[in-house]
Design a protein around this motif. Structure first.
Motif, mmCIF file in Angstrom:
data_model
loop_
_atom_site.group_PDB
_atom_site.id
_atom_site.type_symbol
_atom_site.label_atom_id
_atom_site.label_comp_id
_atom_site.label_asym_id
_atom_site.label_seq_id
_atom_site.Cartn_x
_atom_site.Cartn_y
_atom_site.Cartn_z
ATOM 1 N N THR A 278 -53.388 -6.786 -2.592
ATOM 2 C CA THR A 278 -52.252 -7.647 -2.900
ATOM 3 C C THR A 278 -52.642 -9.107 -2.662
ATOM 4 N N VAL A 279 -51.950 -9.969 -3.377
ATOM 5 C CA VAL A 279 -52.355 -11.376 -3.419
ATOM 6 C C VAL A 279 -52.263 -12.052 -2.056
ATOM 7 N N ASP A 280 -51.365 -11.592 -1.171
ATOM 8 C CA ASP A 280 -51.250 -12.260 0.128
ATOM 9 C C ASP A 280 -52.523 -12.072 0.948
ATOM 10 N N ASP A 281 -53.221 -10.962 0.719
ATOM 11 C CA ASP A 281 -54.522 -10.811 1.384
ATOM 12 C C ASP A 281 -55.591 -11.625 0.655
ATOM 13 N N VAL A 282 -55.461 -11.675 -0.649
ATOM 14 C CA VAL A 282 -56.478 -12.348 -1.448
ATOM 15 C C VAL A 282 -56.452 -13.865 -1.225
#
Lengths: 482, 482
Positions: A278-282
């Motif tokens: 997910t983008v929050d990790d990315v």
């Protein structure tokens, strides 16, 4: 009366008028400054309360903070105070705080805890965060913590640890929603109401076939804006970006940026859905990968201010030693011209200028090339064009600087000295422009990170060329003997 | 049979075994290489078809590409071929392609189109992308395009342009979903099915009061996992991160990272909801802000390989001229020691080594400090601790390098020369460590971007100190006369 595109008349300000940023528009409270950093006064209040051993006061100070701010506070404190703070606010030390902590600080804090306590924390984290927590421990601690985990968590963590560091398999979350092809929007909503939890956020639902292979994906807003009767296979987007489980995090980050992804399915070697990114990790990866090039180019290694002193020393001294080697090469060129310098000390005075500006010009071009390579903008398909472009920029820069220094040296020393230094400058800046592109490109083709070692080579080339061109031309022009 | 956390037994690989990255796991097709870049062979096929004027062949080649890849392809081609390609594939030149294009390339391409044609493209874009397209045009073109826009789009664009560049007001999307407090989950879903479109993605629903002030937010996955009868006010999270409309993009990016946001409400001066920022836009900002420090530190300006030659020249030559000034300062220190150098040419040979290693050590520390400042890790609350830390790293580095060069110079020249250069090296690296932290910290306190000018000052300090310490100590030790 929900609105999609609010036509908000009050907001219409004349075309030409500019809104000024007023300081009071910004974040600013008793604990945060305008840039959302913790105020020094607040941090020292915590520091004083810790020193006084007043756990109650510490708790009252920290309690209103967001988890991410608690993590910031821990990082801002001295190393010795961190464990003290953690024990004073133990019930505020949630998994969110742990997940937000700087890697080095977290590792340090975990070292003060028993394997059992670490395992309790790991159980509360999402699997991807638990993996991050455990992978930093040394092997013996890792084994001890793993032994304390619930079987399900242990299985997830050990499956993640089986993948190389910084790959999708390590970083992916094993919590995702995947449903079979026959479902309708209504079926899905009913299912989610029955089975879903509020704990793990998700942004899309993956549709899978019987073999667990993803066949399409539905964004949640599509599901919410579509009648119950519609089949997911009619709503879903078939063309989705799949992340192979062994993909490096840098490529994952580029994929997310390129295709503006919010989340993406991770598939194993046989194409089966095994996780999601997910983008929050990315965003953390994007920030890290984009920021690390400046650190790598300067030879500062990880360059984290929380890195233990010994590691900072060993990663930096290595590059200083390499730089020592290249400086010796450059200075051996000077040694060739010892007689010339003895005769004409002005040469010793002026030669560092030629080397220094050349080094700077080379670094400029190298920074541009390294960034363009990192963002996939400089590829084999346009290397020649970019090389030619940078060569022309170098000639313009070289001409300008040569004119300035040439006139000054001509007036201060002799006209011939002006000509010699101007020529040497053009040559060195042109060489710098070519080296600034070619060195990183060559490292990239050799499958080396161009940010890591380019700097040492570019500087060696510009220093040596600067001394050689200037001193050599001076001798050739008859200003001094060889 | 949707799954939340799939306990996937096949995936469980032994703790110790590592999965190898095999080349064939990665993206690789006839058009893309393993790192998802367009293959040079593919790009030259397009190039050849363009040269032959074979529009049909060009179209067939480009048609299978994703919008982001078409944008990449346009960037990879020569400037002269870009408009040619755009006209050959006009119906593939969707708003997504335009939005993905590099700013400079887009601007260049727009210059070849009529105001009307640009307006048609702007209408198809999301408002935030339309703003980005229009803000890059020069004023006359801007006005011409604005005149061609539909009133609603024009209002949105001109309201955005009223905010300063790089603020939330410019960047936010005016398409969002906001609903009143009295709604239930069921009401909301019914409303979205009636009114929502599939065009604009959204990730959360904002709950607003009668005065349009946001009172809470619901992630879409919470709505999907909750029974129809639940009131949104019971489900929503009250504590949300609000972005003031005048907040700088760099701070917005840090907020998104710190609080792991997917989207956030943007509020005007009176706290009313006026837009939203979503993470897919913020990732570009994060990448840009993190990547630009390396470019700024090297004095490469924007450092974009698509920047027009003249702009690249003017932004870079400025820093080379500044560097020329500092190099002259350093070389005037050498001039003070002319007699010493005349007597002992070895000084001229060795002095650049002391200056060069000092410069390198200073750049290392500076890169670390600039990055820590940019990520809000180095603040007033811990400056003294970090300064002390970097000083200790510098002493370790300085000691190591001094020992190496001291022994070598002692053997090659004279024992006293070894002592002199070793001492000068320790002094210069220690000074470099202090300057590397203090210079960017001082710039930050003066509200200047520490990445921009720190490099010039740090290098001036380390060059001057290197020459002064080495030559001065040599004279003091009686190696040469003043």
């Amino acid at each position: 009366m929900a609105e999609d595109r609010i036509p908000d008349d009050d907001l219409l300000i004349a075309d030409t008028g500019e809104v000024e940023v007023r300081p009071d528009d910004r974040v600013d409270d008793e604990r945060h400054d305008q840039e959302n950093r913790l105020k020094p006064a607040y941090v020292s209040a915590v520091h004083i309360a810790l020193e006084a051993g007043d756990k109650g006061a510490v708790y009252d100070l920290v309690e209103p903070l967001h988890a991410a701010d608690i993590a910031d506070l821990i990082e801002l404190l001295d190393r010795s105070e961190r464990a003290q703070l953690a024990s004073a606010i133990s019930d505020l030390m949630t998994s969110d705080v742990i997940a937000e902590l700087n890697d080095y600080v977290r590792e340090d804090l975990m070292d003060t805890l028993s394997a059992q306590a670490v395992a309790v924390i790991a159980e509360q984290l999402d699997t991807d965060d638990a993996v991050q927590l455990i992978e930093d421990l040394d092997e013996a601690d890792q084994r001890a913590v793993m032994a304390e985990l619930e079987p399900e968590t242990r299985a997830a963590v050990s499956s993640a640890l089986a993948y190389p560091e910084e790959t999708a398999g390590r970083l992916m979350s094993r919590d995702f929603v995947a449903v079979p092809e026959h479902m309708t929007v209504g079926n899905l909503i009913d299912f989610l109401r029955d089975e879903g939890d509020l704990e793990h956020d998700f942004f899309e639902v993956f549709i899978i076939d019987e073999g667990h292979h993803p066949v399409g994906t539905c964004a949640l807003n599509w599901i919410l804006t579509t009648p119950r009767s519609v089949r997911l296979t009619d709503l879903m987007q078939r063309d989705q970006t799949l992340i192979p489980v062994t993909m490096d995090q840098e490529e994952v980050a580029l994929m997310f940026q390129k295709y503006a992804l919010i989340s993406a399915a991770v598939v194993d070697e046989s194409g089966r859905l095994v996780g999601q990114m997910t983008v929050d990790d990315v965003v953390h990866i994007i920030s890290e990968e984009a920021g690390e090039d400046a650190l790598l180019m300067s030879g500062a290694g990880d360059g984290d201010i929380n890195e233990p002193l010994r590691e900072a020393f060993s990663s930096r001294v290595r590059w200083l030693i390499a730089n020592l080697g290249t400086a010796v090469v450059a200075s051996s060129i000077i040694a060739l011209f010892g007689a010339a310098i003895e005769q004409l000390v002005a040469l010793a005075v002026l030669m560092p200028i030629v080397a220094s500006i050349g080094g700077n010009a080379g670094t400029q071009t190298m920074a541009v090339a390294v960034r363009a390579i990192a963002t996939n903008q400089l590829t084999r398909a346009n290397t020649r064009r970019i090389l030619w472009r940078e060569f022309r920029v170098a000639l313009l820069n070289g001409g300008t600087i040569a004119a300035l220094i040439g006139v000054a040296a001509g007036l201060l020393f002799s006209p011939m000295m002006g000509v010699v230094i101007a020529l040497a400058m053009v040559i060195n800046i042109a060489v710098a422009g070519l080296a600034g592109v070619l060195v990183p490109v060559i490292f990239e083709r050799l499958d080396q990170d161009p940010a890591v070692a380019s700097s040492v080579f570019v500087t060696m080339i510009t220093d040596s060329m600067g001394f050689f061109a200037f001193l050599g031309l001076a001798v050739a022009a008859g200003l001094a003997p060889l």
